[in-house]
Write an enzyme that holds these catalytic residues in place. Sequence first.
Site, PDB file in Angstrom:
ATOM      1  N   GLY A   1     -54.672  23.881  12.406  1.00 21.65           N
ATOM      2  CA  GLY A   1     -53.281  23.916  11.424  1.00 21.65           C
ATOM      3  C   GLY A   1     -53.318  22.547  10.759  1.00 21.65           C
ATOM      4  O   GLY A   1     -52.844  22.413   9.556  1.00 21.65           O
ATOM      5  N   CYS A   2     -53.681  21.438  11.362  1.00 22.09           N
ATOM      6  CA  CYS A   2     -53.611  20.337  10.850  1.00 22.09           C
ATOM      7  C   CYS A   2     -54.285  19.811   9.521  1.00 22.09           C
ATOM      8  O   CYS A   2     -53.946  19.340   8.385  1.00 22.09           O
ATOM      9  CB  CYS A   2     -53.595  19.024  11.702  1.00 22.09           C
ATOM     10  SG  CYS A   2     -52.431  19.215  13.229  1.00 22.09           S
ATOM     11  N   THR A   3     -55.618  20.503   9.657  1.00 21.21           N
ATOM     12  CA  THR A   3     -56.671  20.420   8.464  1.00 21.21           C
ATOM     13  C   THR A   3     -56.323  21.427   7.420  1.00 21.21           C
ATOM     14  O   THR A   3     -56.173  20.946   6.289  1.00 21.21           O
ATOM     15  CB  THR A   3     -57.970  20.893   9.003  1.00 21.21           C
ATOM     16  OG1 THR A   3     -58.389  20.066  10.228  1.00 21.21           O
ATOM     17  CG2 THR A   3     -59.097  20.856   7.851  1.00 21.21           C
TER      18      THR A   3
ATOM     19  N   ALA B   1     -53.177  19.566   5.824  1.00 15.80           N
ATOM     20  CA  ALA B   1     -53.787  18.299   4.995  1.00 15.80           C
ATOM     21  C   ALA B   1     -54.566  18.598   3.741  1.00 15.80           C
ATOM     22  O   ALA B   1     -54.412  18.099   2.608  1.00 15.80           O
ATOM     23  CB  ALA B   1     -54.576  17.624   5.825  1.00 15.80           C
TER      24      ALA B   1
END
EC number: 1.11.1.24
Length: 152
Positions: free
Chosen positions: A45-47, A50
């Site tokens: 999710g963070c990738t 970003a």
Amino acid sequence: MEKLEVGQLAPDFRLKNSDGVEISLKDLLHKKVVLYFYPKDNTPGCTLEAKDFSALFSEFEKKNAVVVGVSPDNSQSHQKFISQCSLNVILLCDEDKKVANLYKAYGKRMLYGKEHLGIIRSTFIINTQGVLEKCFYNVKAKGHAQKVLESL
């Protein structure tokens, strides 16, 4: 859950970036600041989040905004994340989670059906006077960057 409100002065901070250089909120206020908190570098999710913010980098610039991601990761982790994912957003290290706490972006959250203490995926739009214009809490990574861009 306690939250920051639109119209409040954004809490100031001083954190190290991926190169170990300290950056404060005041250093960034020559533009609007899109400050987003995320749990961990190199996770799905963070990738996605970003990469989406990075893909829209020029659109944010057109709206006179700088995008800054904050997580508990260290400088080395951020460098690797930036390199592996070709990111062009600023990433800051909040290893002790003090800034996440100031922004009410740390607390109880659900993870795989269980309650845990951790980073609450949150984004704040801060104007050039340092005032909160928009606060997003408990956001979903997919499509969020576009939603933030449209809110500017």
